[in-house]
Design an enzyme around this catalytic site. Structure first.
Site, PDB file in Angstrom:
ATOM      1  N   SER A  19       0.808  -1.224   0.000  1.00 25.88           N
ATOM      2  CA  SER A  19       0.000   0.000   0.000  1.00 25.88           C
ATOM      3  C   SER A  19       0.844   1.280   0.000  1.00 25.88           C
ATOM      4  O   SER A  19       1.857   1.382   0.705  1.00 25.88           O
ATOM      5  CB  SER A  19      -0.911   0.017   1.224  1.00 25.88           C
ATOM      6  N   LYS A  68     -14.078  -4.773   1.523  1.00 28.32           N
ATOM      7  CA  LYS A  68     -14.832  -3.560   1.180  1.00 28.32           C
ATOM      8  C   LYS A  68     -16.354  -3.756   1.207  1.00 28.32           C
ATOM      9  O   LYS A  68     -17.088  -2.824   1.484  1.00 28.32           O
ATOM     10  CB  LYS A  68     -14.434  -3.071  -0.223  1.00 28.32           C
ATOM     11  N   ASN A  89     -14.822   2.165   1.364  1.00 29.38           N
ATOM     12  CA  ASN A  89     -13.350   2.168   1.435  1.00 29.38           C
ATOM     13  C   ASN A  89     -12.818   3.133   2.484  1.00 29.38           C
ATOM     14  O   ASN A  89     -11.613   3.214   2.704  1.00 29.38           O
ATOM     15  CB  ASN A  89     -12.712   2.450   0.071  1.00 29.38           C
ATOM     16  N   ALA A 129     -16.234  -4.776 -14.283  1.00 26.46           N
ATOM     17  CA  ALA A 129     -17.448  -4.522 -13.489  1.00 26.46           C
ATOM     18  C   ALA A 129     -17.239  -4.956 -12.038  1.00 26.46           C
ATOM     19  O   ALA A 129     -18.169  -5.381 -11.370  1.00 26.46           O
ATOM     20  CB  ALA A 129     -18.633  -5.256 -14.104  1.00 26.46           C
ATOM     21  N   ARG A 153     -15.853  -9.705 -18.411  1.00 27.89           N
ATOM     22  CA  ARG A 153     -15.770 -11.151 -18.639  1.00 27.89           C
ATOM     23  C   ARG A 153     -16.983 -11.861 -18.042  1.00 27.89           C
ATOM     24  O   ARG A 153     -17.619 -12.675 -18.701  1.00 27.89           O
ATOM     25  CB  ARG A 153     -14.459 -11.641 -17.976  1.00 27.89           C
ATOM     26  N   GLY A 244      -3.353   5.691 -13.483  1.00 33.09           N
ATOM     27  CA  GLY A 244      -3.978   5.150 -12.273  1.00 33.09           C
ATOM     28  C   GLY A 244      -3.525   5.842 -10.993  1.00 33.09           C
ATOM     29  O   GLY A 244      -4.289   5.954 -10.032  1.00 33.09           O
TER      30      GLY A 244
HETATM   31  P1  NAP Z   1     -12.314  -6.610  -8.320  1.00 30.57           P
HETATM   32  O1  NAP Z   1     -13.536  -6.147  -7.630  1.00 30.57           O
HETATM   33  O2  NAP Z   1     -11.708  -7.914  -7.958  1.00 30.57           O
HETATM   34  O3  NAP Z   1     -12.634  -6.597  -9.919  1.00 30.57           O
HETATM   35  C1  NAP Z   1     -11.686  -7.092 -10.838  1.00 30.57           C
HETATM   36  C2  NAP Z   1     -12.168  -6.817 -12.257  1.00 30.57           C
HETATM   37  O4  NAP Z   1     -11.133  -7.236 -13.167  1.00 30.57           O
HETATM   38  C3  NAP Z   1     -13.425  -7.598 -12.647  1.00 30.57           C
HETATM   39  O5  NAP Z   1     -14.148  -6.855 -13.606  1.00 30.57           O
HETATM   40  C4  NAP Z   1     -12.826  -8.878 -13.274  1.00 30.57           C
HETATM   41  O6  NAP Z   1     -13.681  -9.516 -14.180  1.00 30.57           O
HETATM   42  C5  NAP Z   1     -11.672  -8.252 -14.043  1.00 30.57           C
HETATM   43  N1  NAP Z   1     -10.626  -9.216 -14.356  1.00 30.57           N
HETATM   44  C6  NAP Z   1      -9.651  -9.672 -13.520  1.00 30.57           C
HETATM   45  N2  NAP Z   1      -8.854 -10.535 -14.162  1.00 30.57           N
HETATM   46  C7  NAP Z   1      -9.343 -10.654 -15.436  1.00 30.57           C
HETATM   47  C8  NAP Z   1      -8.938 -11.390 -16.582  1.00 30.57           C
HETATM   48  N3  NAP Z   1      -7.874 -12.202 -16.562  1.00 30.57           N
HETATM   49  N4  NAP Z   1      -9.653 -11.246 -17.730  1.00 30.57           N
HETATM   50  C9  NAP Z   1     -10.728 -10.422 -17.780  1.00 30.57           C
HETATM   51  N5  NAP Z   1     -11.157  -9.685 -16.715  1.00 30.57           N
HETATM   52  C10 NAP Z   1     -10.459  -9.803 -15.551  1.00 30.57           C
HETATM   53  O7  NAP Z   1     -11.116  -5.549  -8.151  1.00 30.57           O
HETATM   54  P2  NAP Z   1     -11.228  -3.944  -8.009  1.00 30.57           P
HETATM   55  O8  NAP Z   1     -11.202  -3.578  -6.575  1.00 30.57           O
HETATM   56  O9  NAP Z   1     -12.355  -3.470  -8.862  1.00 30.57           O
HETATM   57  O10 NAP Z   1      -9.824  -3.485  -8.620  1.00 30.57           O
HETATM   58  C11 NAP Z   1      -9.530  -3.645 -10.005  1.00 30.57           C
HETATM   59  C12 NAP Z   1      -8.162  -3.030 -10.320  1.00 30.57           C
HETATM   60  O11 NAP Z   1      -8.209  -1.622 -10.056  1.00 30.57           O
HETATM   61  C13 NAP Z   1      -7.029  -3.578  -9.429  1.00 30.57           C
HETATM   62  O12 NAP Z   1      -5.867  -3.699 -10.225  1.00 30.57           O
HETATM   63  C14 NAP Z   1      -6.835  -2.484  -8.384  1.00 30.57           C
HETATM   64  O13 NAP Z   1      -5.504  -2.414  -7.889  1.00 30.57           O
HETATM   65  C15 NAP Z   1      -7.143  -1.233  -9.204  1.00 30.57           C
HETATM   66  N6  NAP Z   1      -7.639  -0.124  -8.371  1.00 30.57           N
HETATM   67  C16 NAP Z   1      -7.018   1.075  -8.522  1.00 30.57           C
HETATM   68  C17 NAP Z   1      -7.455   2.155  -7.765  1.00 30.57           C
HETATM   69  C18 NAP Z   1      -6.770   3.479  -7.908  1.00 30.57           C
HETATM   70  O14 NAP Z   1      -6.981   4.329  -7.040  1.00 30.57           O
HETATM   71  N7  NAP Z   1      -6.010   3.709  -8.964  1.00 30.57           N
HETATM   72  C19 NAP Z   1      -8.531   2.010  -6.859  1.00 30.57           C
HETATM   73  C20 NAP Z   1      -9.166   0.751  -6.771  1.00 30.57           C
HETATM   74  C21 NAP Z   1      -8.700  -0.315  -7.537  1.00 30.57           C
HETATM   75  P3  NAP Z   1     -14.720 -10.634 -13.635  1.00 30.57           P
HETATM   76  O15 NAP Z   1     -15.871  -9.864 -13.061  1.00 30.57           O
HETATM   77  O16 NAP Z   1     -15.057 -11.409 -14.847  1.00 30.57           O
HETATM   78  O17 NAP Z   1     -13.988 -11.432 -12.595  1.00 30.57           O
END
Ligand code: NAP
Length: 278
Positions: A19, A68, A89, A129, A153, A244
């Protein structure tokens, strides 16, 4: 200096060792002369961790994966935005009442508007999503974007998010689980990767052979590496990009505001971004 009146804020989740939040918040507490420190706790049992906020009179927390969503059950109040998203969060301890918020979407919107881009009436293509996508889509709809097309997906998650948007906002939301085609990009003003594809890898959420010859703003919420393959693809096509790290810093600034009532300024943003890039 840490002393007997220093208060605590923290991150609760697992894992937390990667983090950047301690760097951001400890810088802000020092800069704004607030006797507070920020640290991280790797926790499995979120219920007992939340109870300790009251016991130890902790000022507030950030919540990360995997807590979360289920943390909502242990809070006294959830604000409307976090309720709609279905995830928290940020928690503030106000006189022993634990209030839950979600700052991800607002942080994302700020990272776009601070660069001078307008969201109102825009057509947005969102890849993913998951939790971050839910927060971002709700904030985009609040900003009055014309439409959101969600590609994910797992189709059921995209459908569920679409239903939230269509039943609460005027923004038109549609969804699909098909690969992104040239036509999808031609129809969009903004494309956002909210999946974890590209995190610590050179994978890309779209086919990098696709060429784009139009004005399209490309945003990746993945911040590690700083320049993802998706961002590189956008730059190869002479498209404007949002990184990001911008969202990461801005969602932290929103949490800091909830805890302290202080809005960090642009110099704070630039300073933290420079540390991250070095
Ligand atoms: P999450 O709830 O686990 O969602 C993950 C998303 O990625 C889902 O849509 C999932 O699809 C998709 N995904 C993962 N692996 C995949 C693959 N191999 N092929 C196709 N789709 C895939 O995670 P989250 O909290 O939303 O976070 C997502 C990303 O955003 C992470 O990398 C996180 O570090 C980043 N993030 C950044 C910030 C920032 O402030 N910049 C804030 C929050 C999160 P499915 O629904 O099909 O599983």
């Amino acid at each position: 200096m840490i002393n007997s009146t220093t208060k605590l804020t923290c991150l609760l989740g697992s894992p937390v060792k990667q983090s950047l939040s301690p760097i951001i918040h400890n810088y802000l507490f020092r800069k704004y002369n607030i006797n507070n420190i920020y640290t991280c706790f790797d926790v499995e049992n979120i219920e007992s961790a939340i109870k300790s906020i009251k016991t130890l009179n902790i000022l507030g927390c950030n919540i990360t994966i995997p807590h979360k969503v289920n943390v909502i059950d242990y809070l006294d109040f959830i604000d409307d935005n976090a309720l709609l998203i279905g995830a928290v969060n940020t928690i503030k301890n106000e006189d022993n009442i634990l209030k839950g918020y979600n700052t991800d979407g607002e942080g994302f919107v700020k990272s776009i508007s601070d660069k001078g881009y307008l969201l109102k009436s825009k057509k947005v293509l969102v890849i993913g999503a998951g939790g971050a996508s839910r927060s971002i889509c709700v904030s985009l709809a609040k900003e009055g974007v014309h439409s959101i097309k969600i590609i994910n997906r797992t189709i059921s998650k995209a459908e569920n998010l679409c239903e939230t948007i269509n039943s609460n906002f005027n923004t038109e939301c549609s969804f699909s689980n098909k690969d992104i085609l040239c036509k999808d990009l031609e129809e969009a003003d903004i494309i956002i990767n909210t999946t974890s594809i590209g995190m610590d890898s050179d994978l890309c959420p779209i086919n990098t052979d696709i060429r784009v010859d139009k004005n399209l703003l490309v945003c990746d919420i993945v911040y590690k590496p700083h320049e993802t393959t998706f961002i590189k693809w956008a730059k190869d096509n002479n498209l404007n990009v949002i990184y990001g790290i911008d969202m990461l810093i801005n969602q932290a600034f929103e949490s800091f505001f909830i805890w302290t009532g202080i809005k960090p300024d642009e110099s704070d943003f630039l300073y933290i971004k420079s540390i991250y890039r070095n």
